[in-house]
Design a protein around this motif. Structure first.
Motif, PDB file in Angstrom:
ATOM      1  N   LEU A  30       0.533   9.971   0.630  1.00 22.01           N
ATOM      2  CA  LEU A  30      -0.954   9.671   1.418  1.00 22.01           C
ATOM      3  C   LEU A  30      -1.843   8.824   0.690  1.00 22.01           C
ATOM      4  CD1 LEU A  30      -2.844  10.234   3.638  1.00 22.01           C
ATOM      5  CD2 LEU A  30      -3.650  12.259   2.401  1.00 22.01           C
ATOM      6  N   CYS A  34      -3.218   5.355   1.902  1.00 26.11           N
ATOM      7  CA  CYS A  34      -4.829   5.213   2.093  1.00 26.11           C
ATOM      8  C   CYS A  34      -5.240   3.694   1.147  1.00 26.11           C
ATOM      9  CB  CYS A  34      -5.701   6.591   1.543  1.00 26.11           C
ATOM     10  SG  CYS A  34      -5.601   7.712   2.658  1.00 26.11           S
ATOM     11  N   ASP A  69      -4.627   9.608   8.372  1.00 28.79           N
ATOM     12  CA  ASP A  69      -3.309   8.894   8.020  1.00 28.79           C
ATOM     13  C   ASP A  69      -2.704   8.472   9.323  1.00 28.79           C
ATOM     14  OD1 ASP A  69      -1.060   8.115   6.965  1.00 28.79           O
ATOM     15  OD2 ASP A  69      -0.029   9.910   6.739  1.00 28.79           O
TER      16      ASP A  69
END
Length: 471
Positions: A30, A34, A69
């Motif tokens: 993640l 990001c 996400d």
């Protein structure tokens, strides 16, 4: 519950600069998706904020964090512990002053779709904000009024004012469209059009008025440019032309209004995530930008209106209007703002139209100011009531709130120019009520207030009533 006895999904460590030094999956993935790196600054906004608090106050914190996400919403329970001074040695010394993150829960779900009605209301607010021409049409789409401050629309305004009572479609060109005009309003809403005298492309926005049949009370027409006006291009009005005037404020208003309105439109697009998924923190930033832009745009509008209402020749264009319909329109425009604050708008329930003699646009302008103030200064979860009644030869439209109320001295001062009663940070100019009272009196009526501290306020717009049987 502690790290020694609990089974965790993943573990991560940060340093004194809030950079992730190491992280297990799924947190590591993640972080990269990001836009971050590993090692690197935490790229998950809510996690970064929580780590900063833990490090700053030296407290162990545990809570749910959220992240976007792709097209999924991530909810994760994290427990963050600060590293004690001197507790980390040897190979772990890089983590001194940082934190340990334990991931205890991880849930994914599709991003919720924006409510279509709410999204449409937001888009209409954007179109209203950036429109450079506003016109009131009758149920057959014939022109009743037209207003614009755009230099390259001056010729169009003159043609429409000279051709009052004709369909608005007579004054613009729809490329590639050979159908007889005017077409059904739904086919024209959002249509691209070309305007003689302007090099820009335009979009038409039609808002039907009246209930229950859409358009039974006419339409509001907005022309929205697809590109901003560039100063120095296109025709300019001769000095003294009433569309623009010859004062500094009138000259600056169209120059400033368009770029600010574009900023608002782009910020609203980002805020509502219409351009794609976005972390909530950045959506909030965009909301702040849009709010600041709206405040600045409102100030520009107020200064422009101030110039108009204080001019020696200021007058209104009286017409027969239904005040209940105007109240419905004001509530519809501000409905989203009230909903965001949890405020209930209670509208008048009249079995028959309540006629008055006044300019529709000006009455709507005053009501938008009164209802907007009531929403801004009322406590969250309260009610704002709009009441309409005929008393003698006048019609009264009252906006009542459940706010803090006004003292006798404040009731006098509130109508003074630039008076904000000591409020700061709310974006108001202190001109709205002053301008509204000037407009009310120009229409042969008045604007008054009744209030007591702690009991809310009742602002009443009085305008001449329609005489039964008068032609």
């Amino acid at each position: 519950m502690n790290a020694a006895t609990t089974s965790y999904l993943a573990r991560a460590r940060t340093d004194a600069d809030d950079c992730l030094i190491e992280a297990d999956e799924p947190l590591a993935g993640l972080q990269l998706r990001c836009g971050g790196t590993l090692p690197g600054k935490i790229a998950i906004p809510e996690l970064l904020a929580l780590v900063r608090k833990t490090r700053k106050y030296g407290l162990r914190l545990a809570r749910m964090v959220h992240a976007i996400d792709g097209d999924e919403l991530i909810k994760a329970w994290v427990e963050i512990s600060p590293h004690a001074e001197g507790a980390v040695t040897g190979a772990d010394s890089a983590g001194q002053g940082g934190c340990t993150i334990h991931l205890a829960n991880w849930q994914t779900s599709p991003l919720p779709g924006d409510d279509q009605e709410l999204a449409a209301s937001r888009q209409l607010e954007i179109d209203r904000a950036i429109a450079e021409l506003t016109s009131r049409l009758d149920p057959r789409q014939h022109v009743l009024t037209v207003e614009s401050t755009a230099p390259d629309l001056a010729e169009l305004v003159q043609r429409m004012r000279s051709g009052m009572g004709r369909p608005w479609t007579d004054f613009v060109v729809f490329p590639g469209n050979s159908h007889e005009q005017p077409m059904h309003w739904r086919l024209l809403d959002g249509a691209e059009c070309i305007i003689e005298g302007s090099e820009r492309k335009w979009k038409a926005v039609l808002v039907p008025l009246g209930q229950p049949e859409a358009g039974s009370a006419g339409f509001e027409l907005y022309l929205v440019a697809q590109t901003p006006f560039i100063a120095g291009t296109g025709p300019r009005l001769a000095r003294g032309e009433p569309v623009l005037g010859n004062s500094l404020g009138s000259e600056l208003s169209p120059v400033l209004r368009q770029p600010i309105a574009r900023i608002i439109a782009n910020a609203e697009t980002i805020r509502s995530k219409l351009a794609g998924p976005l972390a909530q923190e950045y959506s909030d930033y965009a909301a702040d930008i849009a709010s600041a832009g709206q405040h600045l745009l409102a100030l520009i509008d107020d200064l422009s209106d101030l110039e108009v209402v204080e001019s020696a020749g200021f007058s209104t264009a009286p017409d027969r209007i239904d005040v209940a319909d105007v109240a419905q329109r004001a509530a519809g425009i501000l409905g989203v703002r009230a909903q965001e604050r949890g405020i209930e708008l209670i509208l008048p329930t009249l079995d028959a139209p309540l006629g008055a003699i006044a300019e529709f646009r000006r009455v709507l302008q005053v009501l938008l100011n009164l209802v907007g103030n009531a929403i801004r200064y009322s406590p969250q979860g309260s009610r704002v009531r709009i009441e309409c009644a005929k008393i003698g030869s006048t019609v009264h439209i009252t906006v009542a709130d459940e706010g803090a109320g006004l003292s006798p001295d404040q009731q006098i001062a509130v109508f003074e120019k630039f008076e904000r009663l000591g409020r700061s940070g709310d974006g108001g100019s202190g001109l709205g009520l002053y301008i509204s009272r000037r407009i009310a009196r120009a229409m042969g009526g008045d604007l008054t207030v009744e209030s007591s501290p702690g009991e809310g306020a009742r602002f009443t717009l009085e305008i001449p009533g329609e005489i039964p049987g008068a032609e």
